[in-house]
Design a protein around this motif. Structure first.
Motif, PDB file in Angstrom:
ATOM      1  N   LEU A  13       0.806  -1.225   0.000  1.00 25.22           N
ATOM      2  CA  LEU A  13       0.000   0.000   0.000  1.00 25.22           C
ATOM      3  C   LEU A  13       0.836   1.272   0.000  1.00 25.22           C
ATOM      4  O   LEU A  13       0.300   2.366  -0.150  1.00 25.22           O
ATOM      5  N   PHE A  16       0.629   3.785  -2.976  1.00 24.14           N
ATOM      6  CA  PHE A  16      -0.605   4.570  -3.131  1.00 24.14           C
ATOM      7  C   PHE A  16      -0.488   5.920  -2.432  1.00 24.14           C
ATOM      8  O   PHE A  16      -0.897   6.949  -2.978  1.00 24.14           O
ATOM      9  N   ARG A  78      -8.995   8.904   1.207  1.00 27.15           N
ATOM     10  CA  ARG A  78      -7.841   8.076   0.859  1.00 27.15           C
ATOM     11  C   ARG A  78      -7.538   7.075   1.968  1.00 27.15           C
ATOM     12  O   ARG A  78      -7.208   5.913   1.691  1.00 27.15           O
ATOM     13  N   VAL A  82      -7.519   2.954   1.922  1.00 28.80           N
ATOM     14  CA  VAL A  82      -6.414   2.157   2.442  1.00 28.80           C
ATOM     15  C   VAL A  82      -6.925   1.097   3.411  1.00 28.80           C
ATOM     16  O   VAL A  82      -6.545  -0.082   3.346  1.00 28.80           O
ATOM     17  N   SER A  85      -8.849  -1.641   1.535  1.00 28.76           N
ATOM     18  CA  SER A  85      -7.949  -2.513   0.775  1.00 28.76           C
ATOM     19  C   SER A  85      -7.193  -3.465   1.701  1.00 28.76           C
ATOM     20  O   SER A  85      -7.039  -4.657   1.400  1.00 28.76           O
ATOM     21  N   CYS A 125      -5.082   1.633  -4.903  1.00 27.22           N
ATOM     22  CA  CYS A 125      -4.371   0.810  -3.916  1.00 27.22           C
ATOM     23  C   CYS A 125      -3.903  -0.508  -4.514  1.00 27.22           C
ATOM     24  O   CYS A 125      -2.907  -1.094  -4.062  1.00 27.22           O
TER      25      CYS A 125
END
Length: 465
Positions: A13, A16, A78, A82, A85, A125
């Motif tokens: 991650l 991203f 955002r 995260v 994901s 992501c």
């Protein structure tokens, strides 16, 4: 692998959020607290400031429910992507599912636009080297991963969340559910109630992320109960935008504060609005509804009153309400809404037909395009009179009548939602304005408030002669 390790790994991650992770450090601290990870000593002051909790009295295993109340441009969406994901691809919660059971990570947003924003972030992501092959299918509603987990990105409908086994649920802009015109969610409270049963079997996390808004609903009550409460079961993290995003220009915040202090304090300083309060609880409105009564037939023994809420037909709906008075009770007989877009001339024609059915040669309404509306009704044999009172005044007079049970409402879900969704806002000088919330509608509520005022006022005038 924990979430911080995944965020710091460029193959997972980390790519991203980008190479400049310094601006995300305070978010990392918040995630450490959420997941029960060790918090750096130099972040304990941040924890105390943002949660009101004692850093030495945190649960070792973190929190299953969290509410992050931070301002605009703080990186909320955002971070929501995260978390979603990580929970879907790396947390390993799918191992708790029964054979044949499909696990879902639900991401809920108030509007389709906001849902698309979060979905685009989630797609971002999964562009890293080790995650790019994990997505086996992408649909309009989300993603299916190689481990069988589905990420469902949902907008504005609590019913779509029911029946899922949820590995986690992330609610973006939670304080704003129920305000959009197309939303089928009446409130954040309704949505959270629908989500919780789906999380129970696997112990999934419920994470709400939002700017604060009105002092009502699940977000506000959760804040009241848990902020500064060392025994609270829910983590509440509340702070200004700049705390979570140090790179946000102060000039943007200063300009917003100068333009609208009350709004900017909520949007950038992370404060619930003092100038917005609930007009009337939904349960009070619901008690005035006659179940199964959708319309009453005209009766010659009654004297009827009508009120029209007109619009130009492009974006705002139009509505017509007809009612009569029985002793001290106004009985709503007829209620109709015309969904935009529509032809105003045709709407006036249809309204005139319904008014004539009830023997009404006249109707009162708001001041929208008064001369055009007056002329259009006159061509159909109906006299149109502009209301002497503004919409906010009509709502102010409607409130005590609703509270005293002096109105019988039709069984109309949209009407109930519009009345219960009204907000009272205090303006300079202490003057209150009652209106629909941002992006909301109140055409039916306005028509009912107007016809109730007509029925009460005209009845009293006639009775005094």
């Amino acid at each position: 692998m924990n979430i911080i390790e995944a965020i710091k790994d460029e193959n997972l991650l980390g790519s991203f959020l980008g190479a400049d992770t310094e601006s995300w450090w305070n978010w990392f601290a918040a995630l450490r607290v959420l997941y029960g990870l060790k918090l750096n000593r130099n972040r304990r002051g941040l924890l105390a400031s943002c949660t009101g909790r004692n850093p030495h009295k945190l649960p070792d295993d973190g929190f299953n429910t969290a509410l992050f109340l931070t301002g605009r441009r703080s990186g909320k969406s955002r971070i929501a992507a995260v978390i979603a994901s990580y929970e879907a691809a790396l947390a390993g919660r799918e191992s708790r599912l029964s054979t044949g059971e499909r696990g879902v990570v639900a991401v809920c947003a108030p509007t389709k636009y906001q849902a698309r924003v979060v979905k685009d972030y989630i797609r971002g992501c999964f562009t890293s080297p080790m995650l790019s092959g994990e997505v086996t299918q992408e649909t309009q509603e989300g993603f299916t991963l190689a481990n069988g987990v589905r990420i469902a990105v949902l907008a504005g409908d609590w019913r779509t969340i029911r029946g899922y086994t949820l590995l986690a649920a992330i609610v973006d802009e939670a304080a704003f559910f129920g305000y959009d015109a197309e939303s089928k969610v009446k409130s954040d409270t309704e949505l959270i109630r629908a989500i919780k049963p789906g999380l129970a079997t696997v112990g999934g996390k419920l994470i709400a992320i939002s700017s604060p808004y009105a002092r009502k609903g699940w977000c506000f009550k959760t804040y009241q109960r848990n902020f500064g409460n060392n025994e609270g079961k829910t983590l509440v993290w509340n702070c200004p935008s700049k705390t979570m995003n140090p790179k946000l220009p102060q000039s943007v915040i200063d300009e917003a504060l100068a333009e609208d202090l009350a709004s900017a304090k909520a949007e950038y300083l992370g404060e619930f609005r003092d100038d917005v309060s609930l007009f009337l609880p939904r349960e009070v409105v619901a008690k005035l509804v006659v179940p199964g009564r959708y319309e009453l037939l005209p009766n010659q023994k009654h004297r009827y009153f009508g009120f029209a809420d007109l619009s130009g037909g492009r974006s705002d709906d139009a509505a017509l309400a007809i009612a009569h008075r029985e002793s001290r009770v106004v009985v709503l007989d007829y209620l109709r809404v015309w969904k935009a877009p529509f032809n105003p001339q045709l709407v006036v024609l249809e309204m005139a037909r319904d008014l004539k059915r009830f023997g009404l040669p006249r109707v009162t309404g708001d001041n929208y395009a008064a001369e055009f509306v007056n002329r259009a009704f006159r061509m159909e044999g109906i006299n149109y009179f502009k209301s002497e009172k503004a919409k906010s005044e009509l709502y102010g007079e409607l409130l005590p009548r609703l509270c005293s049970g002096e109105i019988e409402l039709l069984d109309n879900e949209k009407l109930i939602s519009q009345i219960a969704g009204l907000e009272r806002r205090t303006r300079s000088g202490g003057r209150d304005i009652i209106d629909h919330p941002p992006n909301g509608h109140d055409d039916l509520a306005n028509a009912v408030a107007g016809v109730a005022e007509q029925a009460f006022r005209k009845h009293l005038v006639i009775g005094s002669l």
